[in-house]
Design an enzyme around this catalytic site. Sequence first.
Site, PDB file in Angstrom:
ATOM      1  N   CYS A   1       1.257  46.307 -19.547  1.00 11.11           N
ATOM      2  CA  CYS A   1       1.531  47.472 -20.587  1.00 11.11           C
ATOM      3  C   CYS A   1       1.699  48.496 -20.233  1.00 11.11           C
ATOM      4  O   CYS A   1       1.182  49.935 -20.359  1.00 11.11           O
ATOM      5  CB  CYS A   1      -1.103  47.428 -20.873  1.00 11.11           C
ATOM      6  SG  CYS A   1      -1.308  47.612 -19.279  1.00 11.11           S
TER       7      CYS A   1
ATOM      8  N   LYS B   1      11.247   3.290  -0.649  1.00 10.58           N
ATOM      9  CA  LYS B   1      11.332   4.739  -0.279  1.00 10.58           C
ATOM     10  C   LYS B   1      11.245   5.871  -1.593  1.00 10.58           C
ATOM     11  O   LYS B   1      11.911   5.274  -2.319  1.00 10.58           O
ATOM     12  CB  LYS B   1      12.454   5.758   0.895  1.00 10.58           C
ATOM     13  CG  LYS B   1      12.427   4.924   1.905  1.00 10.58           C
ATOM     14  CD  LYS B   1      10.349   5.880   2.941  1.00 10.58           C
ATOM     15  CE  LYS B   1      10.784   7.724   3.120  1.00 10.58           C
ATOM     16  NZ  LYS B   1      11.460   7.705   4.326  1.00 10.58           N
TER      17      LYS B   1
ATOM     18  N   CYS C   1      -4.893  45.122 -20.634  1.00  9.64           N
ATOM     19  CA  CYS C   1      -3.901  45.202 -20.977  1.00  9.64           C
ATOM     20  C   CYS C   1      -3.836  43.397 -22.055  1.00  9.64           C
ATOM     21  O   CYS C   1      -4.766  42.365 -22.093  1.00  9.64           O
ATOM     22  CB  CYS C   1      -3.678  44.765 -19.548  1.00  9.64           C
ATOM     23  SG  CYS C   1      -2.150  43.367 -19.326  1.00  9.64           S
TER      24      CYS C   1
ATOM     25  N   CYS D   1      -2.594  44.220 -11.883  1.00  5.42           N
ATOM     26  CA  CYS D   1      -2.940  45.251 -13.385  1.00  5.42           C
ATOM     27  C   CYS D   1      -3.888  46.064 -13.641  1.00  5.42           C
ATOM     28  O   CYS D   1      -4.780  44.949 -14.113  1.00  5.42           O
ATOM     29  CB  CYS D   1      -2.218  44.906 -14.468  1.00  5.42           C
ATOM     30  SG  CYS D   1      -2.199  45.760 -16.025  1.00  5.42           S
TER      31      CYS D   1
ATOM     32  N   LYS E   1       2.709   4.707   1.123  1.00  8.10           N
ATOM     33  CA  LYS E   1       3.063   5.084   2.307  1.00  8.10           C
ATOM     34  C   LYS E   1       2.819   6.536   2.535  1.00  8.10           C
ATOM     35  O   LYS E   1       3.408   7.216   1.711  1.00  8.10           O
ATOM     36  CB  LYS E   1       4.551   5.685   2.963  1.00  8.10           C
ATOM     37  CG  LYS E   1       5.113   5.496   4.079  1.00  8.10           C
ATOM     38  CD  LYS E   1       6.141   5.246   4.082  1.00  8.10           C
ATOM     39  CE  LYS E   1       7.108   5.631   5.821  1.00  8.10           C
ATOM     40  NZ  LYS E   1       6.418   6.468   6.267  1.00  8.10           N
TER      41      LYS E   1
ATOM     42  N   TYR F   1      -4.654   1.972   8.319  1.00  2.00           N
ATOM     43  CA  TYR F   1      -3.779   0.645   7.739  1.00  2.00           C
ATOM     44  C   TYR F   1      -3.333  -0.350   8.571  1.00  2.00           C
ATOM     45  O   TYR F   1      -2.200  -1.062   8.592  1.00  2.00           O
ATOM     46  CB  TYR F   1      -2.200   1.516   7.287  1.00  2.00           C
ATOM     47  CG  TYR F   1      -1.269   2.592   7.951  1.00  2.00           C
ATOM     48  CD1 TYR F   1      -1.172   1.985   9.506  1.00  2.00           C
ATOM     49  CD2 TYR F   1      -1.850   3.571   7.629  1.00  2.00           C
ATOM     50  CE1 TYR F   1      -0.547   2.524   9.944  1.00  2.00           C
ATOM     51  CE2 TYR F   1      -0.710   4.468   8.571  1.00  2.00           C
ATOM     52  CZ  TYR F   1       0.269   3.911   9.778  1.00  2.00           C
ATOM     53  OH  TYR F   1       0.683   4.330  10.649  1.00  2.00           O
TER      54      TYR F   1
ATOM     55  N   GLU G   1       0.398  -1.307   0.477  1.00  3.19           N
ATOM     56  CA  GLU G   1       0.254  -0.229  -0.138  1.00  3.19           C
ATOM     57  C   GLU G   1       1.211   1.060  -0.354  1.00  3.19           C
ATOM     58  O   GLU G   1       2.232   1.197   0.617  1.00  3.19           O
ATOM     59  CB  GLU G   1      -1.144   0.328   0.732  1.00  3.19           C
ATOM     60  CG  GLU G   1       0.213  -0.581   2.577  1.00  3.19           C
ATOM     61  CD  GLU G   1      -0.864  -0.320   3.419  1.00  3.19           C
ATOM     62  OE1 GLU G   1      -1.485  -0.399   4.344  1.00  3.19           O
ATOM     63  OE2 GLU G   1      -1.414  -1.718   4.027  1.00  3.19           O
TER      64      GLU G   1
ATOM     65  N   ASP H   1       1.948   9.834   3.494  1.00  5.38           N
ATOM     66  CA  ASP H   1       3.093  11.165   3.976  1.00  5.38           C
ATOM     67  C   ASP H   1       2.104  12.378   4.768  1.00  5.38           C
ATOM     68  O   ASP H   1       1.954  13.856   4.602  1.00  5.38           O
ATOM     69  CB  ASP H   1       3.595  11.848   3.027  1.00  5.38           C
ATOM     70  CG  ASP H   1       5.014  12.917   3.948  1.00  5.38           C
ATOM     71  OD1 ASP H   1       5.321  12.309   5.313  1.00  5.38           O
ATOM     72  OD2 ASP H   1       5.970  13.694   3.043  1.00  5.38           O
TER      73      ASP H   1
ATOM     74  N   CYS I   1       2.899  48.125 -14.265  1.00  8.22           N
ATOM     75  CA  CYS I   1       2.170  46.465 -15.431  1.00  8.22           C
ATOM     76  C   CYS I   1       3.690  46.470 -16.037  1.00  8.22           C
ATOM     77  O   CYS I   1       3.228  46.961 -17.290  1.00  8.22           O
ATOM     78  CB  CYS I   1       1.043  46.376 -15.858  1.00  8.22           C
ATOM     79  SG  CYS I   1       0.636  44.406 -16.500  1.00  8.22           S
TER      80      CYS I   1
HETATM   81  S1  IVH Z   1       2.691   0.069   8.532  1.00  9.93           S
HETATM   82  C1  IVH Z   1       4.586  -1.600  12.551  1.00  9.93           C
HETATM   83  N1  IVH Z   1       1.068   0.740   6.707  1.00  9.93           N
HETATM   84  O1  IVH Z   1       4.591   5.105   8.093  1.00  9.93           O
HETATM   85  C2  IVH Z   1       4.417  -0.250  12.118  1.00  9.93           C
HETATM   86  N2  IVH Z   1       2.503   2.644   7.633  1.00  9.93           N
HETATM   87  O2  IVH Z   1       7.526   4.283   9.398  1.00  9.93           O
HETATM   88  C3  IVH Z   1       3.243   0.078  11.090  1.00  9.93           C
HETATM   89  N3  IVH Z   1       2.832   4.926   7.696  1.00  9.93           N
HETATM   90  O3  IVH Z   1       4.977   5.989  11.689  1.00  9.93           O
HETATM   91  C4  IVH Z   1       3.408   1.130  10.317  1.00  9.93           C
HETATM   92  N4  IVH Z   1       1.495   5.038   5.400  1.00  9.93           N
HETATM   93  O4  IVH Z   1       2.706   6.600  10.402  1.00  9.93           O
HETATM   94  C5  IVH Z   1       2.112   1.978   7.473  1.00  9.93           C
HETATM   95  N5  IVH Z   1       0.472   2.223   4.714  1.00  9.93           N
HETATM   96  C6  IVH Z   1       1.386   2.705   5.926  1.00  9.93           C
HETATM   97  C7  IVH Z   1       1.833   3.698   5.898  1.00  9.93           C
HETATM   98  C8  IVH Z   1       2.460   3.457   7.225  1.00  9.93           C
HETATM   99  C9  IVH Z   1       2.186   5.824   5.850  1.00  9.93           C
HETATM  100  C10 IVH Z   1       3.720   6.324   7.820  1.00  9.93           C
HETATM  101  C11 IVH Z   1       3.507   5.435   9.746  1.00  9.93           C
HETATM  102  C12 IVH Z   1       4.284   5.082  10.823  1.00  9.93           C
HETATM  103  C13 IVH Z   1       5.867   5.136   9.643  1.00  9.93           C
HETATM  104  C14 IVH Z   1       6.419   3.965   9.709  1.00  9.93           C
END
Ligand code: IVH
Length: 677
Positions: free
Chosen positions: A416, A319, A437, A431, A120, A230, A118, A122, A413
């Site tokens: 013009c 990452k 213009c 402007c 990650k 998650y 899935e 942010d 501007c």
């Molecule tokens: S699983 C045992 N799934 O990533 C750890 N984490 O570095 C379980 N995060 O603090 C985390 N998306 O905030 C998991 N689909 C995802 C995630 C996720 C973002 C973040 C989470 C955690 C950090 C771990």
Amino acid sequence: MSQIDPHLVDEVARLRRELDDANYRYYILDDPQLTDIDYDKRLRRLQALEADHPELITSDSPTQRIGASPAEGFPEVRHAVPMLSLDNAFDESEIAAFVKRLNERLERSVDDLAFCCEPKLDGLAVSLVYEQGRLVSGATRGDGRTGEGITANLKTLNTIPLRLRGDSVPALIEVRGEVYMSHSGFEALNEAARQDGRKVFANPRNAAAGSLRQLDPRITAQRPLEFCAYQVARIDDTLVADSHSAQMAGLRELGFRTNPELAVVQGTAALLDYCRHLGEKREYLDYDIDGAVIKVDDLRLQRELGFVARAPRWAVAFKFPAQEQTTRLNDVEFQVGRTGAITPVARLDPVNVAGAMVSNATLHNQDEIARLGVMIGDCVVIRRAGDVIPQVVRVLEAQRPADARPIEFPTHCPVCGSEVERTEGEAVVRCPAGLFCAAQRKEAIKHFASRRALDIDGLGIKLIDQLVDREWVKTPADLFHLQAESLIELPRFGRKSADNLIAALEKARHTTLPRFIYALGIREVGEATAANLARHFGTLQALMDADQAVLESVEDVGPVVAAHIHAFFEEGHNRDTVAQLIEAGVVWDEAEVIARPQPLVGQTWVLTGTLENMTRDEGKARLQALGAKVSGSVSKKTAAVVAGPGAGSKLAKAQELGVDVLDEDTFLARLAEWESE
Ligand code: IVH
């Protein structure tokens, strides 16, 4: 305590169920079934019932999201199960190494092992505890062992269920997930802050963090925060699933959003495919992700693998390249937009940000330049996410060269030469020359011809530049008077292109009212607002004649947008342009527009006394939208008088004349009925 009417108790339960369902369909399934008006009607009814019978209020009632009063501070919450972090993998070989480690640990070949993958997200990790299906506590990650209790703030998120759905609700469940802000939500929040000269957030993550840690939940309630689950950290043992993916499906049933990109794949090759594919998709997602999370799907194997230090052995985060990069700002140019807004644009040393070369970034306006403290020659941090224009988010002042020079905002501007204006309280410098213009003329015509407006095929930016520079086109209406004979005089413009353009113009003459309104390029009137306006007024004339209050009664139109629309049609030259366009043969099918019924046409209403649930202006606007006239004095001809507390002589007069008198509740109920017709 007085006995409560059982019908009321039933009604409250029904309203809550309907509101919860509507919320779930809207936020989780993305498949709304109730209109906004019907939702509001039910919410207001529930609020009214709860106000009359506070003993019926429960912590999981949909009315309890709105935001409680400010807290003194956040209590400490000790996590029953620690919130861990994840090990990172920065390239494909590190994923292969992760799989190899699993192989060794599990002492078997993992070629066919199922992984749940899935995005990650942010944002910020939070943990939610539900007892008997009710949200009882929500906390931040903190140091992983102890976080901050932010339950009241989390309750304001529509994507966090206050009570769980379905028949098999666990007695106890702790759900973890990410709170984040979408790109669109973030942009809207920052744009509003910029307009009011308030502080902007550097990125959606900071915005989410700042919004979540507000002591006043009413502020959090106004921020576009979302939650995506998650992980199940704890669950009573009657309901254990055997895989992570099954748990995620279970969470969806209980009313949580899980990530739509979630997928179960088998083996390393499929795993790498998923990561590559998600990396390509990243640009098109409306939220920031910084990688993919790969989890062993089988929960039994997860338990067998266990943890090291602060991370599980059964998961890894792949990452993606950073969305922020450092580069040098070489110069600043000033661009004039469609509405005359002058935007400073940073010219940069080209730099690759998350997979694309960036050589320009917006600096928004003068206040933003001041806030950043940026100078020409500075080293700056650039952020690029999704389809949002790259931004300068920070200056590395320690690296400022000795010859750095300040950015001077133009007083005239750049196109013009008109003296620029800055409206009191607005951050934007403009402007004021409008269609006089050339830059604004070009932008207005570009907008007019664009796909979602009149969709004039073949009328590109370069051609518009030439047409405007030669003064063949001064207003959009002039487009329809272009002749193929003159067009072929343009460099590299053949007979065929000329004929095609004339044919495209002919086709574009037949449009729809929403497109036409959008094409006019009224400030803040996007496609959605144009559609609402068309639906509301039915005809262009009705829109052009509407006053501020009536405009404000249109869905999604607030005072600012209403003022822009009103000001636009007040301008003689805009009315002229509209007339010229119609004269040039632009037509739309009025039948395509469903005019809103106006059941109160011909009636005159009077509002008196204090209204408690709305301002008198709002009441007036809603009545006008239904076709009524609103007057200040009562006569025999008055259709009805709405009397709030404190009503005096007008109420007496109405009673004397036998005119209908409504209290506020009845008025509200009637309005809601008429509006939903
Ligand atoms: S699983 C045992 N799934 O990533 C750890 N984490 O570095 C379980 N995060 O603090 C985390 N998306 O905030 C998991 N689909 C995802 C995630 C996720 C973002 C973040 C989470 C955690 C950090 C771990």
